[in-house]
Design a protein around this motif. Structure first.
Motif, short mmCIF file in Angstrom:
data_model
loop_
_atom_site.label_atom_id
_atom_site.label_comp_id
_atom_site.label_asym_id
_atom_site.label_seq_id
_atom_site.Cartn_x
_atom_site.Cartn_y
_atom_site.Cartn_z
N UNK A 1 -13.48 27.09 -3.71
CA UNK A 1 -13.70 25.73 -3.21
C UNK A 1 -15.01 25.64 -2.44
N UNK A 2 -15.25 26.61 -1.57
CA UNK A 2 -16.49 26.57 -0.78
C UNK A 2 -17.73 26.65 -1.67
N UNK A 3 -17.74 27.59 -2.62
CA UNK A 3 -18.92 27.74 -3.48
C UNK A 3 -19.11 26.54 -4.39
N UNK A 4 -18.01 25.97 -4.89
CA UNK A 4 -18.12 24.79 -5.74
C UNK A 4 -18.72 23.62 -4.97
N UNK A 5 -18.22 23.38 -3.76
CA UNK A 5 -18.70 22.25 -2.97
C UNK A 5 -20.15 22.46 -2.55
N UNK A 6 -20.46 23.63 -2.02
CA UNK A 6 -21.82 23.86 -1.54
C UNK A 6 -22.85 23.84 -2.67
N UNK A 7 -22.52 24.43 -3.81
CA UNK A 7 -23.49 24.45 -4.90
C UNK A 7 -23.61 23.07 -5.56
N UNK A 8 -22.52 22.30 -5.58
CA UNK A 8 -22.61 20.94 -6.09
C UNK A 8 -23.49 20.08 -5.18
N UNK A 9 -23.31 20.21 -3.88
CA UNK A 9 -24.17 19.48 -2.95
C UNK A 9 -25.63 19.93 -3.07
#
Length: 98
Positions: free
Chosen positions: A26-34
């Motif tokens: 979840x953290x990597x998905x959100x941060x890389x999407x942002x």
């Protein structure tokens, strides 16, 4: 009653592994999407290329999380290949006479 429970070693605690894996994903998905969204806004003018940058960032995040989660569960195909093909260094034979 709580004293009767056995404490599992960390390598066998599957619930902790899943918790860590979901948190990491979840953290990597959100941060890389942002990051992809910010990069798309700064670098591209077309909405299509901006969405492509967002999708690329999301893919990077999910891919890196998948790699780390498979290492966490010790099921990575890359480590299986490396472990099965160990390189053994042997000295070259000396055919010449001194």
């Amino acid at each position: 009653m709580a004293g009767n429970r056995e404490i599992l070693p960390p390598q066998y605690d599957v619930n902790a592994k899943w918790d860590a894996c979901i948190d990491l994903t979840v953290r990597r998905f959100v941060y890389s999407t942002l990051g992809g969204a910010v990069g798309g806004l700064l670098l591209f003018r077309s909405p299509v290329t901006r969405w492509a940058a967002v999708a690329f960032g999301a893919g990077l995040g999910i891919g890196s999380a998948y790699t780390d989660c498979s290492r966490l569960f010790e099921g990575s195909p890359a480590t299986a290949k490396l472990a099965s093909h160990k390189i053994v260094e042997t000295p070259a034979p000396q055919d010449g006479h001194d």
